[in-house]
Design a protein around this motif. Structure first.
Motif, PDB file in Angstrom:
ATOM      1  N   MET A   1       0.794  -1.236   0.000  1.00 53.74           N
ATOM      2  CA  MET A   1       0.000   0.000   0.000  1.00 53.74           C
ATOM      3  C   MET A   1       0.833   1.297   0.000  1.00 53.74           C
ATOM      4  O   MET A   1       0.521   2.219  -0.737  1.00 53.74           O
ATOM      5  CB  MET A   1      -0.964  -0.012   1.167  1.00 53.74           C
ATOM      6  CG  MET A   1      -2.357   0.423   0.744  1.00 53.74           C
ATOM      7  SD  MET A   1      -3.537   0.061   2.027  1.00 53.74           S
ATOM      8  CE  MET A   1      -4.626  -1.040   1.145  1.00 53.74           C
ATOM      9  N   PRO A   2       1.909   1.359   0.797  1.00 58.69           N
ATOM     10  CA  PRO A   2       2.663   2.630   0.774  1.00 58.69           C
ATOM     11  C   PRO A   2       3.510   2.838  -0.478  1.00 58.69           C
ATOM     12  O   PRO A   2       4.053   3.908  -0.655  1.00 58.69           O
ATOM     13  CB  PRO A   2       3.595   2.510   2.002  1.00 58.69           C
ATOM     14  CG  PRO A   2       3.147   1.316   2.750  1.00 58.69           C
ATOM     15  CD  PRO A   2       2.440   0.428   1.790  1.00 58.69           C
TER      16      PRO A   2
ATOM     17  N   LYS B   1       0.813   3.521  -6.573  1.00 65.69           N
ATOM     18  CA  LYS B   1      -0.053   4.669  -6.830  1.00 65.69           C
ATOM     19  C   LYS B   1      -1.489   4.286  -6.471  1.00 65.69           C
ATOM     20  O   LYS B   1      -2.236   5.093  -5.936  1.00 65.69           O
ATOM     21  CB  LYS B   1       0.057   5.092  -8.307  1.00 65.69           C
ATOM     22  CG  LYS B   1      -0.754   6.336  -8.616  1.00 65.69           C
ATOM     23  CD  LYS B   1      -0.412   6.914  -9.967  1.00 65.69           C
ATOM     24  CE  LYS B   1      -1.334   8.101 -10.278  1.00 65.69           C
ATOM     25  NZ  LYS B   1      -1.193   8.576 -11.658  1.00 65.69           N
ATOM     26  N   HIS B   2      -1.853   3.049  -6.769  1.00 67.14           N
ATOM     27  CA  HIS B   2      -3.166   2.544  -6.375  1.00 67.14           C
ATOM     28  C   HIS B   2      -3.122   1.024  -6.431  1.00 67.14           C
ATOM     29  O   HIS B   2      -2.226   0.450  -7.049  1.00 67.14           O
ATOM     30  CB  HIS B   2      -4.238   3.086  -7.324  1.00 67.14           C
ATOM     31  CG  HIS B   2      -5.633   2.923  -6.780  1.00 67.14           C
ATOM     32  ND1 HIS B   2      -5.982   3.300  -5.509  1.00 67.14           N
ATOM     33  CD2 HIS B   2      -6.774   2.423  -7.337  1.00 67.14           C
ATOM     34  CE1 HIS B   2      -7.277   3.042  -5.318  1.00 67.14           C
ATOM     35  NE2 HIS B   2      -7.772   2.512  -6.398  1.00 67.14           N
ATOM     36  N   SER B   3      -4.095   0.381  -5.775  1.00 63.27           N
ATOM     37  CA  SER B   3      -4.136  -1.076  -5.834  1.00 63.27           C
ATOM     38  C   SER B   3      -5.559  -1.578  -5.689  1.00 63.27           C
ATOM     39  O   SER B   3      -6.428  -0.864  -5.194  1.00 63.27           O
ATOM     40  CB  SER B   3      -3.249  -1.674  -4.736  1.00 63.27           C
ATOM     41  OG  SER B   3      -3.620  -1.172  -3.474  1.00 63.27           O
ATOM     42  N   TYR B   4      -5.754  -2.811  -6.133  1.00 64.41           N
ATOM     43  CA  TYR B   4      -7.085  -3.434  -6.089  1.00 64.41           C
ATOM     44  C   TYR B   4      -6.949  -4.859  -5.574  1.00 64.41           C
ATOM     45  O   TYR B   4      -5.987  -5.560  -5.901  1.00 64.41           O
ATOM     46  CB  TYR B   4      -7.683  -3.520  -7.495  1.00 64.41           C
ATOM     47  CG  TYR B   4      -7.964  -2.197  -8.152  1.00 64.41           C
ATOM     48  CD1 TYR B   4      -9.210  -1.580  -8.029  1.00 64.41           C
ATOM     49  CD2 TYR B   4      -6.991  -1.570  -8.923  1.00 64.41           C
ATOM     50  CE1 TYR B   4      -9.482  -0.374  -8.650  1.00 64.41           C
ATOM     51  CE2 TYR B   4      -7.253  -0.366  -9.551  1.00 64.41           C
ATOM     52  CZ  TYR B   4      -8.498   0.234  -9.410  1.00 64.41           C
ATOM     53  OH  TYR B   4      -8.751   1.428 -10.026  1.00 64.41           O
TER      54      TYR B   4
ATOM     55  N   GLU C   1      -9.269   1.018 -15.297  1.00 59.39           N
ATOM     56  CA  GLU C   1      -8.884   2.077 -14.354  1.00 59.39           C
ATOM     57  C   GLU C   1      -7.381   2.035 -14.086  1.00 59.39           C
ATOM     58  O   GLU C   1      -6.698   3.062 -14.086  1.00 59.39           O
ATOM     59  CB  GLU C   1      -9.659   1.927 -13.040  1.00 59.39           C
ATOM     60  CG  GLU C   1     -11.145   2.272 -13.160  1.00 59.39           C
ATOM     61  CD  GLU C   1     -11.931   1.977 -11.881  1.00 59.39           C
ATOM     62  OE1 GLU C   1     -13.167   2.083 -11.921  1.00 59.39           O
ATOM     63  OE2 GLU C   1     -11.314   1.611 -10.847  1.00 59.39           O
TER      64      GLU C   1
ATOM     65  N   ILE D   1      -4.836   4.998 -14.629  1.00 62.14           N
ATOM     66  CA  ILE D   1      -4.200   5.617 -13.460  1.00 62.14           C
ATOM     67  C   ILE D   1      -2.680   5.530 -13.548  1.00 62.14           C
ATOM     68  O   ILE D   1      -1.974   6.488 -13.242  1.00 62.14           O
ATOM     69  CB  ILE D   1      -4.713   4.947 -12.159  1.00 62.14           C
ATOM     70  CG1 ILE D   1      -6.164   5.338 -11.899  1.00 62.14           C
ATOM     71  CG2 ILE D   1      -3.841   5.338 -10.960  1.00 62.14           C
ATOM     72  CD1 ILE D   1      -6.850   4.501 -10.824  1.00 62.14           C
TER      73      ILE D   1
ATOM     74  N   ARG E   1       1.004  12.017 -12.542  1.00 62.12           N
ATOM     75  CA  ARG E   1       2.334  11.505 -12.219  1.00 62.12           C
ATOM     76  C   ARG E   1       2.260   9.989 -12.276  1.00 62.12           C
ATOM     77  O   ARG E   1       1.593   9.360 -11.454  1.00 62.12           O
ATOM     78  CB  ARG E   1       2.734  11.957 -10.818  1.00 62.12           C
ATOM     79  CG  ARG E   1       4.099  11.455 -10.413  1.00 62.12           C
ATOM     80  CD  ARG E   1       4.504  12.048  -9.092  1.00 62.12           C
ATOM     81  NE  ARG E   1       5.842  11.631  -8.738  1.00 62.12           N
ATOM     82  CZ  ARG E   1       6.504  12.126  -7.707  1.00 62.12           C
ATOM     83  NH1 ARG E   1       5.948  13.042  -6.960  1.00 62.12           N
ATOM     84  NH2 ARG E   1       7.715  11.711  -7.434  1.00 62.12           N
TER      85      ARG E   1
ATOM     86  N   TYR F   1     -10.300  10.518  -8.773  1.00 62.86           N
ATOM     87  CA  TYR F   1      -9.093  10.696  -9.584  1.00 62.86           C
ATOM     88  C   TYR F   1      -9.320  11.831 -10.565  1.00 62.86           C
ATOM     89  O   TYR F   1      -9.493  11.635 -11.742  1.00 62.86           O
ATOM     90  CB  TYR F   1      -8.760   9.409 -10.327  1.00 62.86           C
ATOM     91  CG  TYR F   1      -7.386   9.428 -10.973  1.00 62.86           C
ATOM     92  CD1 TYR F   1      -6.251   9.687 -10.222  1.00 62.86           C
ATOM     93  CD2 TYR F   1      -7.226   9.178 -12.324  1.00 62.86           C
ATOM     94  CE1 TYR F   1      -4.997   9.710 -10.795  1.00 62.86           C
ATOM     95  CE2 TYR F   1      -5.974   9.195 -12.916  1.00 62.86           C
ATOM     96  CZ  TYR F   1      -4.863   9.465 -12.151  1.00 62.86           C
ATOM     97  OH  TYR F   1      -3.617   9.489 -12.729  1.00 62.86           O
TER      98      TYR F   1
END
Lengths: 164, 580
Positions: free
Chosen positions: B132-133, B136-139, B153, B157, B162, B193
């Motif tokens: 997670m850190p 940029k994003h996760s699913y 998505e 994304i 960036r 977003y």
């Protein structure tokens, strides 16, 4: 730590699992301690509202707000310093005694307090008010002996037309 | 899957994994780098007969760096596919590398079946939690029919705004179940977003332009954001119109040609002396897509104290993070610079350029050829033999800094290096990814003996796919950069840096079916380099260099450019205050 200002941050988020963790990580990584956090539904079931109070310096706060805003699941994140209605609710458990009863009755109007429950020799006192009012009352009732206390954490909503 | 099914997906039943692969095919994905495993079998199954080429790597970290190298060269997302548990955790270093350097990447991880999630199933790892850190994003996909929306998505994304890595965790029952959704191209649902392509505010650019008026010592600082937005041509116009010298960060290298007379090369901790002198003496500095990283900033209180500081960044959270700019614009570097050029007037910089010319003459980058073979000579020779035209990928450490100093670059996307994360083991697999992206180009991985041994197993991948990557190993039998610090700041108390007992790299290459070259003298450097670079297939060039050389110039961590040293000091240095 105590000398640092307390900030209230309002975050509108997509109602998805994991959002809370993502936001908490932004705070934790920068050493910001969260004092209270309220997650609640909004009128749109797709979104939730988080109201967070946290202590820390302004520079770090700016970074936190910008980085929370960057999260894909965050619709917006803002600090709300003024022009809001703020409320918090507390439940305090004391020993049941005529003195407590009288004290609550005397302060009912000033502190919005009432006795919610009396069982097995205990009272549960409910208070709604600003965080400051809750702090004040807590300090006063302490001399009667508080057995337990729980607070919801602050929630707020902006006044007038402006959206929270 | 037969050809009929590929044409009419709606008529034949497909499962989640097949829906996933069809979506990726639709985006024009050419390659997937990965390593299989139980939880990912349905996805690997869906790749049989797909037009996407699956590149089986020898380790998941290698897969991520290959995808990264491919992405940096093409600008298109690199796609990685691995299994659950250790397969997934092995991608974490590659994900961090991509995140720190804003590289578009999609990482697909297999996962245990949904009913077993959180129950310590075999090869279960909470990979979306672990990463997670650094994403940029996760699913974590919980519904087969969500796959096309999520992939769309993720694709959007990872490469807009960036760029950065997006992870999709795919439980095995979700990829195995029939897909019954309406469309493989559904609407995205990412209302949060809104920052995908921030368009710059004209008023901010106008305000920024005013700062140039009357300035005598402007300096342009080119960062990775300029590379990512292809700002090179616009920056050249701006520099030439203003008469302003240009310096670049490690990752901004090449976007403004380093062979241009106005170029000062790289600045910062191991940047050129003249770039750092410019930093001290400038009266205006404009960062074009650089985040004022601590390798160039050192000490914020002493950073460009007499200069107006201007900042262009696509990411609003970079504004005010390190440097408090006098003016800033949020937007894509190219778009902003193109507007800015129109609003500024030429400046009288003749004296400024003369001053910098003096520094260039006084403090040139140099090395000796009389005391054995040096890394600098090897890299300089490589530059000359390849005429500066190679795609260069580096590892991390002394050789990386020497490569940045001596291999001048004229193309931003021809320079690959792990800047933010400083990931040892990056250089070689990233070069492999670059070679997939540009099969006709000469690709050279400049690596150290330490970093190469972290991911050398991908020599198999190079051999199998007949990729003519040239691996130039700068072998000083040390973890050289740390040894340099220990020598300069820790009384030469060497600890954990000795790599004596390295393998015979030529024999090692041959064991993998890869040609090996060797050099150890200044005299045979050029001829061996020429043979190696002209060799048609993959090869390893083992350059045995002198053991105890140091990278100069150097600014100790946590210090400003005022404290730059250009050679080894005779007095003892205090321990650096900055991080690493």
């Amino acid at each position: 730590m105590d000398t640092l200002p307390l900030h209230t941050i309002s975050v509108l988020v997509a109602n998805k699992p994991g959002v809370l963790v993502r936001i908490a990580l932004v705070f934790a990584r920068r050493g910001y301690n969260i004092n209270s956090l309220v997650v609640s539904p909004t009128i749109n079931p797709k979104f939730s509202r988080m109201t967070i109070t946290a202590k820390g310096d302004l520079e770090t706060l700016e970074q936190i707000i910008k980085n929370v805003n960057k999260l894909i699941d965050v619709i917006h994140c803002e600090e709300h310093p003024a022009n809001t209605v703020e409320k918090e609710l507390a439940l305090l458990k004391t020993k049941a005694s005529p003195a407590v009863k009288a004290f609550v009755a005397k302060n009912a109007r000033k502190f919005h307090v009432r006795i919610d429950d009396a069982s097995e020799g205990c009272y549960i006192i409910e208070q709604t008010g600003t965080t400051l009012e809750l702090d004040e009352f807590e300090a006063l009732i302490k001399k009667y002996g508080v057995l337990e206390m729980i607070r919801t954490g602050k929630i707020l909503i902006t006044r007038g037309q402006e959206k929270t | 899957m037969n050809k009929e099914a590929a044409k009419t997906p709606s008529k034949k039943a497909i499962n989640g994994a097949e829906a996933l692969i069809k979506c990726l095919e639709g985006f024009g994905v050419e390659y997937i780098w990965g390593l299989s495993g139980g939880a990912a079998i349905p996805i690997f199954d869906a790749l049989v007969g797909s037009k996407i080429k699956l590149i089986l790597t020898r380790h998941e970290q290698g897969a991520t760096h290959m995808a990264d190298g491919y992405a940096r060269v093409t600008g298109k997302p690199g796609v990685v596919l691995v299994t659950s548990g250790p397969g997934a955790t092995n991608t974490v270093t590659g994900i961090l590398t991509a995140m720190m350097d804003s590289v578009p990447m999609i990482v697909l991880t297999g996962q245990t079946i949904t009913s077993m999630l959180g129950k310590d199933a075999f090869q279960e790892a909470d990979i979306s939690g672990i990463t997670m850190p650094v994403v940029k994003h996760s699913y974590l996909v919980k519904n087969t029919n969500d796959i096309p929306r999520i992939v769309k998505e993720a694709w959007h994304i990872c490469q807009t705004g960036r760029p950065g890595p997006v992870l999709i965790d795919l439980p095995k029952d979700i990829t195995s179940a029939p897909f019954s959704g309406d469309s493989l191209d559904p609407e995205m649902d990412i209302p949060g977003y809104k920052k995908d392509t921030p368009s710059p505010h004209k008023a901010d650019i106008v305000k920024m332009a005013k700062f140039f008026k009357g300035k005598k010592k402007p300096l342009l600082l080119v960062g990775h954001g300029a590379v990512l937005s292809n700002a090179g041509a616009a920056i050249k116009k701006l520099a030439e119109k203003l008469g302003a010298p240009v310096t670049n960060t490690l990752l901004g290298k090449g976007e403004f040609p380093e062979t241009h007379p106005l170029s000062l090369g790289m600045l910062g901790m191991h940047g050129t002396a003249y770039a750092n002198k410019a930093l001290i003496n400038c009266d205006l500095i404009l960062s074009i897509g650089s985040r004022w990283d601590d390798r160039i900033n050192g000490n914020n209180n002493e950073f460009c104290v007499n200069a107006k500081k201007l900042h262009i960044d696509v990411d609003f959270s970079e504004i005010n993070k390190i440097v408090k700019p006098d003016a800033w614009v949020v937007g894509q570097a190219r778009e902003v610079v193109e507007e800015l050029v129109k609003l500024v007037d030429p400046l009288d910089t003749a004296d400024w350029l003369k001053e910098l010319e003096y520094y260039k003459k006084e403090f040139p980058l140099k090395y000796s050829k009389t005391n054995g073979l040096t890394a600098q000579q090897v890299i300089d020779t490589c530059y000359k033999v390849t005429q500066g035209r190679a795609i260069v990928s580096t590892d991390v450490g002394q050789h990386q800094m020497w490569a940045a100093q001596f291999y001048l670059s004229d193309k931003g996307n021809y320079w690959l290096s792990s800047g933010g994360a400083g990931t040892m083991g990056y250089g070689f697999p990233a070069a492999v990814g670059a070679q997939f992206a540009a099969p006709k180009d000469l690709v050279v991985a400049i690596v150290g003996d330490g970093g190469f041994q972290m991911t050398l197993y991908e020599l198999s991948t190079v051999f199998i796919h007949k990729l003519p990557v040239k691996v130039l190993i700068i072998d000083n039998k040390y973890l050289g950069m740390v040894r340099q610090w220990q020598e300069l700041f820790f009384d030469n108390r060497l600890s954990g840096v000795d790599l004596e007992g390295n393998p015979d790299f030529v024999k090692l290459a041959e064991a993998y079916g890869v040609k090996g070259f060797h050099m150890d003298k200044p005299e045979n450097c050029e001829s061996v380099m020429r043979d190696a670079m002209n060799y048609k297939g993959p090869c390893v060039i083992h350059a045995e260099v002198i053991k105890e050389d140091n990278v100069f110039p150097m600014i100790p961590a946590g210090k400003s450019a005022f404290h730059m040293i250009v050679e080894k000091p005779t007095t003892k240095m205090e321990k650096p205050s900055g991080s690493t």
